[in-house]
Design a protein around this motif. Structure first.
Motif, PDB file in Angstrom:
ATOM      1  N   THR A 313      48.745  33.282  47.129  1.00 38.59           N
ATOM      2  CA  THR A 313      47.732  32.395  47.701  1.00 38.59           C
ATOM      3  C   THR A 313      46.360  33.037  47.670  1.00 38.59           C
ATOM      4  O   THR A 313      45.351  32.376  47.371  1.00 38.59           O
ATOM      5  N   LEU A 314      46.297  34.327  47.971  1.00 38.40           N
ATOM      6  CA  LEU A 314      45.008  35.025  47.962  1.00 38.40           C
ATOM      7  C   LEU A 314      44.450  35.159  46.551  1.00 38.40           C
ATOM      8  O   LEU A 314      43.234  35.328  46.374  1.00 38.40           O
ATOM      9  N   LEU A 315      45.317  35.093  45.535  1.00 40.70           N
ATOM     10  CA  LEU A 315      44.858  35.146  44.154  1.00 40.70           C
ATOM     11  C   LEU A 315      44.490  33.767  43.616  1.00 40.70           C
ATOM     12  O   LEU A 315      43.621  33.654  42.741  1.00 40.70           O
ATOM     13  N   VAL A 316      45.114  32.736  44.128  1.00 42.34           N
ATOM     14  CA  VAL A 316      44.874  31.378  43.629  1.00 42.34           C
ATOM     15  C   VAL A 316      43.538  30.833  44.116  1.00 42.34           C
ATOM     16  O   VAL A 316      42.790  30.205  43.359  1.00 42.34           O
ATOM     17  N   THR A 317      43.210  31.063  45.383  1.00 40.10           N
ATOM     18  CA  THR A 317      41.997  30.460  45.928  1.00 40.10           C
ATOM     19  C   THR A 317      40.742  31.209  45.464  1.00 40.10           C
ATOM     20  O   THR A 317      40.711  32.444  45.474  1.00 40.10           O
ATOM     21  N   PRO A 318      39.691  30.484  45.057  1.00 35.68           N
ATOM     22  CA  PRO A 318      38.430  31.144  44.700  1.00 35.68           C
ATOM     23  C   PRO A 318      37.529  31.353  45.909  1.00 35.68           C
ATOM     24  O   PRO A 318      36.503  32.020  45.812  1.00 35.68           O
ATOM     25  N   PHE A 319      37.928  30.773  47.044  1.00 35.59           N
ATOM     26  CA  PHE A 319      37.058  30.739  48.219  1.00 35.59           C
ATOM     27  C   PHE A 319      37.770  31.404  49.388  1.00 35.59           C
ATOM     28  O   PHE A 319      38.609  30.799  50.047  1.00 35.59           O
ATOM     29  N   ALA A 320      37.452  32.661  49.629  1.00 41.76           N
ATOM     30  CA  ALA A 320      38.026  33.399  50.749  1.00 41.76           C
ATOM     31  C   ALA A 320      37.090  34.548  51.094  1.00 41.76           C
ATOM     32  O   ALA A 320      36.310  35.011  50.250  1.00 41.76           O
ATOM     33  N   PHE A 321      37.176  35.011  52.344  1.00 44.13           N
ATOM     34  CA  PHE A 321      36.346  36.117  52.798  1.00 44.13           C
ATOM     35  C   PHE A 321      37.242  37.244  53.300  1.00 44.13           C
ATOM     36  O   PHE A 321      38.468  37.103  53.366  1.00 44.13           O
TER      37      PHE A 321
END
Length: 383
Positions: A313-321
């Protein structure tokens, strides 16, 4: 499912250190946080931000909901006025891009004065994490390291929502084997942050967890219907209208990419134009999705399934902090509890410290966070 330190981990670190270090970290972090709050004045901390940091935006959004002005949450000028009415921050530009079901949650602490609402929000966030640890069967030792994990501390001290993401996904994964319908209903709560829900639903389908999948879809649809009924169609229209703004932010350079541990942000930091960066992000997302599906298809251990899903999930999303890395605890726990080599233990240690290192790595132009999660996912795929 049970997360217990492996014998190799106990041998490498030592039983006494495993027990005392996390509590020391929590105490130091808590003292520092309370000291920071003690230096605050009129709800403003020494950095000019609101006490509770990003929570001021959520409390202000909830206030607009109580005022019968839910669509105004997605009007940046109206939201900024609400933020300034709560706390005279130096920069009130704190957009809320969450879908309407999240506004129902924001209304809960907003029913209280700001300080009391912040305490309630913090308690609920920590309670969500603790519930996940209970459902996962994490023992006292693992629980200590989870609470000391910088990703969890960052989301709590920043007043962010990632504690709830970890709580919902972790609880669902912990209950999946014994109470699949309940697990699915809990997982559906991630509709408040839909970029974390899609891969989880696909994993349930690939893993042939049909009861959980049906319950998750019903739960998510029910939350959306409730938000439609309570907040009205205008709120949904306002949210959809600002979706283009969110997409534009990703390629505009306006986001603090140095705090974003995603593939897309890493490439922007390295000078890659937005277009090619988006293509690479899409390619990595496909690869991560395939890897997660492989783990779920073959019926791996529950902790490995949960860890692979979190890392993917952390690799799929382009939007994370950086505070969104709280979710990474599921991957770290799975990797550390079943570590077979010192290399895997070292990777788990690096992953654990990663939330603190993201800004430093950006400063030296080495945005390696996505690489770390790729290695973690690869290690879990081999289990």
């Amino acid at each position: 499912m049970r997360h217990a330190p492996s014998e190799r981990l106990r041998e490498a670190v030592g039983e006494e250190r495993l027990r005392t270090y996390p509590m020391l970290i929590v105490v130091v972090a808590l003292v520092a946080w309370l000291g920071w709050l003690g230096l605050s004045h009129q709800r403003i901390d020494p950095a000019g931000k609101a006490v509770g940091a990003d929570f001021v935006a959520f409390h202000s959004a909830g206030t607009l909901v109580w005022d019968g002005r839910a669509p105004a949450v997605y009007d940046q000028e109206a939201l900024e006025q609400a933020v300034l009415a709560t706390a005279p921050v130096a920069n009130p530009h704190l957009p809320v891009h969450y879908p309407p079901p999240a506004l129902l949650g924001f209304a809960v602490p907003a029913a209280l004065p700001y300080e009391a609402g912040l305490l309630l929000w913090t308690a609920l966030s920590l309670g969500s994490v603790l519930t996940a640890l209970w459902a996962l069967g994490t023992g006292p030792l693992g629980g200590r390291w989870a609470l000391a994990y910088p990703g969890v501390l960052l989301t709590v001290f920043n007043g962010q929502t990632s504690g709830f993401v970890l709580g919902l996904l972790g609880t669902a994964m912990g209950l999946l084997a014994t109470r699949p319908a309940v697990a699915g209903a809990v997982l559906g709560g991630l509709v408040f942050k839909p970029n974390y829900l899609g891969l989880a639903l696909l994993a349930l389908a690939v893993g042939r967890e049909w009861r959980a999948l049906a319950a998750a879809i019903a739960s998510a649809v029910g939350a959306c219907a409730l938000a439609w009924g309570v907040l009205g169609a205008a709120t949904w229209s306002a949210w959809l209208a600002q979706a283009d703004e969110v997409r534009g932010l990703l390629g505009s350079g306006a986001l603090p990419v140095e705090k974003m541990p995603t593939v897309f942000a890493a490439l922007l930091q390295l000078g890659v134009p937005a277009g090619p960066a988006q293509l690479v992000q899409a390619g990595v997302a496909v690869g991560a999705t395939v890897a997660v599906c492989a783990v779920w298809w073959r019926g791996s251990d529950g902790s490995v399934r949960a860890g692979a899903l979190a890392a993917g999930t952390l690799l799929v999303t382009p939007f994370a902090f950086d505070y969104d890395l709280a979710l990474g605890w599921l991957a770290i726990a799975a990797l550390a509890s079943g570590a077979r080599t010192r290399a895997e233990l070292g990777l788990a240690a690096v992953s654990w410290a990663l939330p603190l290192a993201v800004p430093l790595l950006a400063f030296v132009h080495l945005p390696l966070a996505p690489v770390v999660w790729m290695l973690v996912l690869a290690a879990l795929v081999r289990r």
